[in-house]
Write an enzyme that holds these catalytic residues in place. Structure first.
Site, PDB file in Angstrom:
ATOM      1  N   ASP A  84      -1.112  56.802  26.217  1.00 21.70           N
ATOM      2  CA  ASP A  84      -0.433  57.709  25.294  1.00 21.70           C
ATOM      3  C   ASP A  84      -0.292  59.086  25.925  1.00 21.70           C
ATOM      4  O   ASP A  84      -1.041  59.453  26.846  1.00 21.70           O
ATOM      5  CB  ASP A  84      -1.169  57.783  23.959  1.00 21.70           C
ATOM      6  CG  ASP A  84      -2.549  58.411  24.069  1.00 21.70           C
ATOM      7  OD1 ASP A  84      -3.280  58.064  25.025  1.00 21.70           O
ATOM      8  OD2 ASP A  84      -2.911  59.233  23.209  1.00 21.70           O
ATOM      9  N   GLU A 146      -5.905  58.712  23.283  1.00 18.92           N
ATOM     10  CA  GLU A 146      -6.714  59.803  23.830  1.00 18.92           C
ATOM     11  C   GLU A 146      -6.161  61.164  23.434  1.00 18.92           C
ATOM     12  O   GLU A 146      -6.918  62.104  23.191  1.00 18.92           O
ATOM     13  CB  GLU A 146      -6.786  59.686  25.355  1.00 18.92           C
ATOM     14  CG  GLU A 146      -7.826  60.593  26.001  1.00 18.92           C
ATOM     15  CD  GLU A 146      -7.327  62.001  26.283  1.00 18.92           C
ATOM     16  OE1 GLU A 146      -8.155  62.909  26.497  1.00 18.92           O
ATOM     17  OE2 GLU A 146      -6.084  62.198  26.292  1.00 18.92           O
TER      18      GLU A 146
END
Length: 456
Positions: A84, A146
């Protein structure tokens, strides 16, 4: 003999393909499934025998788990990265499209190039360099949240603990401060952010009729926030601890340039720059809620709010530090103002134990790949998942590395980029690390992570 040049084109192609997917975890409309599927496909194509997408954690984003079982007597290495990314932000600040990889002057530009899709590609390169049959066990975990503080990572580590257990954990989500010099991040500050609300009046009052005696909330809040630092700019909150002063210093001229400090503006605090940004607590006023200038009238403001961020030094406890910050704000309310404080974010700091054979093997591998000795540095920022891994696997050696990010990577900002020569060296170093760990296990009979009987 590792020839990273043979696999580098495939790793670079993987990085380009990953950057093209706008896997923004903070956006409710982003399809992170697509980036997870591509990541899984890349490791399947690398002949990793066990690859699956993890999507059974309530509220979690899809992650990828890929496993090469350890040969008999060999240790297992867990390679972590995340697929991500941050939002692109203002497109006007980008010199090229954020989700279209663009190479210029030895750098690859695009959102996620450095943070952290280079990490995925470096892990892939390490496996490809060993033709899908690494000499040690390798488990790859590519997380999908994250950038939103890994809210379900603890649940994932608990559910998949047996499959994620490792002797060495490589977290490729840091940076090298000097190109050509490998750096291991060995300390991280934690965080303890809070919202402070200050009230002085039941309602707004005319500043002409009542100003001069009735305290307005915004002035009161400014005075309260000013108590957070002393006259030198050092944090004045009682009870906060500092960590060990790092051996590697951060040159002030370089720090000023990278932090975009204006000419003539002095720096906060005392001591070396490295001590101030890596080993000491830091307090910042991140935002203030009050009447905007455009909407202002001659009215005494009854209530004002601020978000205060605390970076917690290595060796301190973030929960205790957050309570100390809240206590300070409550105790220093000016003129009897009513103050309420709510701690909103907590992330523990972390210090890595760099003794023992696993780190010795890592230093050899990275020295051979970069041609320079490893330097240990700190990070002023927080990587909350590091503490989660350390808690889940307390006996594992944790290695926090760069996969090509350097001081010019501009992660989270416009024109994010990865230094391609650094990326190549990182790929080479990871491949050599697997070899070195296998050699160490063979020479010693096992990879004893306890350093008492070991010398390099």
């Amino acid at each position: 003999m590792i020839d990273i040049g043979e696999v580098l084109p495939a790793a670079r192609a993987a990085l380009d393909a990953l950057v093209r997917i706008p896997s923004v975890s903070a956006s409710p409309t982003t399809d992170l499934r697509r980036s997870a599927e591509l990541t899984a496909e890349l490791f399947r194509d690398a002949n990793v025998p066990e690859v699956e997408i993890i999507d059974d954690i309530p509220g979690g984003q899809p992650a990828v788990l890929a496993t090469c079982p350890a040969p008999p007597g060999m240790p297992t290495v867990l390679l972590y990265a995340h697929h991500d990314v941050q939002p692109a932000g203002d497109l006007g600040g980008w010199a090229s499209a954020p989700f279209e990889p663009s190479e210029r002057d030895g750098r690859l530009y695009g959102r996620g190039t450095a943070d952290d899709k280079a990490g995925i590609a470096a892990h892939l390169a390490a496996i490809l360099a060993h033709e899908g049959r690494p000499p040690v066990g390798v488990t790859v975990l590519i997380e999908g949240e994250e950038e939103i503080s890994s809210p379900t990572l603890p649940a994932m580590l608990a559910r998949y603990r047996d499959r994620l257990a490792a002797d060495v954990i490589v977290l490729a989500d840091s940076e090298n401060l000097r190109v050509g010099t490998p750096m291991f991040t060995t300390t991280l500050r934690g965080t303890a952010a809070c919202l402070v609300e200050l009230r002085t009046l039941k309602s707004g009052a005319h500043s002409g009729s009542f100003g001069g005696a009735a305290p307005d909330a915004l002035t009161s809040l400014c005075r309260l926030l000013a108590t957070l630092h002393d006259e030198n700019g050092d944090v004045a909150v009682s009870g906060l601890r500092s960590g060990e002063i790092p051996a590697y210093d951060y040159p002030e001229a370089r720090y000023r340039a990278e932090a975009s400090v204006l000419d003539g503006v002095g720096l906060h605090g005392t001591g070396s720059v490295a001590a101030r940004v890596w080993a000491k607590p830091a307090v910042s006023v991140l935002a203030i809620d009050a009447t905007s200038v455009a909407d202002a009238s001659n009215t005494l403001v009854p209530v004002a709010r601020a978000k205060v961020g605390l970076r917690v030094a290595p060796g301190d406890d973030a929960v205790r530090a957050g309570a100390a910050l809240a206590q300070h704000l409550t105790a220093h309310a000016p003129w009897g103002a009513r103050v309420s404080v709510t701690v909103t974010e907590i992330a523990q700091p972390h210090a890595v134990d760099t003794s023992g054979p696993a780190f010795a093997a890592a230093r050899r591998a990275y020295r051979d790949a970069y041609g320079n000795d490893v330097v240990h540095i700190g990070s002023g920022g927080s990587i909350p998942f590091v503490a989660e891994f350390a808690t889940a696997f307390p006996s594992a050696a944790i290695l926090i590395t760069s996969a090509g990010a350097d001081n010019e990577a501009n992660a989270h900002g416009a024109n994010e980029s990865v230094h391609l020569a650094e990326f190549e060296r990182a790929c080479h170093a990871e491949a050599l690390l697997l070899t070195e760990l296998a050699r160490q296990a063979t020479d010693g009979g096992r990879l004893d992570l306890q350093p008492a009987e070991y010398s390099e």
